[in-house]
Scaffold this motif. Structure first.
Motif, mmCIF file in Angstrom:
data_model
loop_
_atom_site.group_PDB
_atom_site.id
_atom_site.type_symbol
_atom_site.label_atom_id
_atom_site.label_comp_id
_atom_site.label_asym_id
_atom_site.label_seq_id
_atom_site.Cartn_x
_atom_site.Cartn_y
_atom_site.Cartn_z
ATOM 1 N N ASP A 115 2.168 1.761 -3.495
ATOM 2 C CA ASP A 115 1.040 2.269 -4.387
ATOM 3 C C ASP A 115 0.676 3.680 -4.352
ATOM 4 O O ASP A 115 0.143 4.542 -5.007
ATOM 5 C CB ASP A 115 -0.405 1.440 -4.297
ATOM 6 C CG ASP A 115 -0.024 0.066 -4.716
ATOM 7 O OD1 ASP A 115 0.706 -0.302 -5.684
ATOM 8 O OD2 ASP A 115 -0.999 -0.728 -4.349
ATOM 9 N N THR B 228 -1.044 1.646 -10.431
ATOM 10 C CA THR B 228 0.203 1.270 -10.464
ATOM 11 C C THR B 228 0.388 0.205 -11.487
ATOM 12 O O THR B 228 1.555 0.384 -12.149
ATOM 13 C CB THR B 228 0.672 0.239 -9.151
ATOM 14 O OG1 THR B 228 0.352 1.033 -8.055
ATOM 15 C CG2 THR B 228 1.919 -0.284 -9.079
ATOM 16 N N THR C 264 -3.216 -3.488 -8.210
ATOM 17 C CA THR C 264 -3.592 -2.182 -8.251
ATOM 18 C C THR C 264 -3.805 -1.448 -9.514
ATOM 19 O O THR C 264 -2.695 -1.443 -10.114
ATOM 20 C CB THR C 264 -2.994 -1.280 -7.265
ATOM 21 O OG1 THR C 264 -2.632 -1.960 -5.687
ATOM 22 C CG2 THR C 264 -3.323 0.078 -6.993
ATOM 23 N N PRO D 229 0.825 -1.221 0.073
ATOM 24 C CA PRO D 229 0.016 0.142 0.111
ATOM 25 C C PRO D 229 0.776 1.358 -0.198
ATOM 26 O O PRO D 229 0.585 2.175 -0.622
ATOM 27 C CB PRO D 229 -0.858 -0.273 1.047
ATOM 28 C CG PRO D 229 -0.931 -1.543 1.567
ATOM 29 C CD PRO D 229 0.566 -2.075 0.950
#
Length: 120
Positions: free
Chosen positions: A8, A95, A92, A5
């Motif tokens: 990202d 990304t 994601t 996370p």
């Protein structure tokens, strides 16, 4: 390989204008042109030169950059590893989109033919 996370979030807040000069340097160092780079970016995002310059001027983040993009319908044909990540395994969306761009710039710098880069 999944991204973290934190990774990202860092990509989402990074500005396109901070990376763009590095793209130009990378491709020109290998004998390619800024025009070819713009052709690749246009294929991926649908942005013309004036829209690209507008996004650079307003220091758009990659999040904004890709929210305004209309990705090419053949984008799923971009496969392989870039920056240590296999593109097709990135979960994601943002990304993955940034890595699509990185991969296309890398292919351009490595001398791949434009027709192959554009998946035509």
């Amino acid at each position: 390989m999944t991204t973290t996370p934190e990774h990202d979030a860092r990509i989402a807040t990074m500005t396109f204008s901070s990376v763009y000069p590095h793209y130009i340097t990378k491709v020109e160092k290998k004998g390619r042109t800024k025009e070819e780079l713009h052709q690749v970016i246009k294929w991926l995002t649908g942005f013309n030169d004036s829209k690209l310059q507008e996004l650079i001027a307003k220091k758009a983040t990659f999040k904004i950059f890709f929210e305004e993009a209309k990705l090419n319908s053949n984008v799923e044909k971009i496969k392989g590893v870039i920056c240590g990540y296999r593109i097709e395994n990135i979960e994601t969306s943002l990304t993955k989109q940034v890595r699509y761009l990185d991969k296309l710039v890398d292919e351009l710098a490595k001398g791949r033919k434009i027709e192959k880069i554009l998946r035509t």
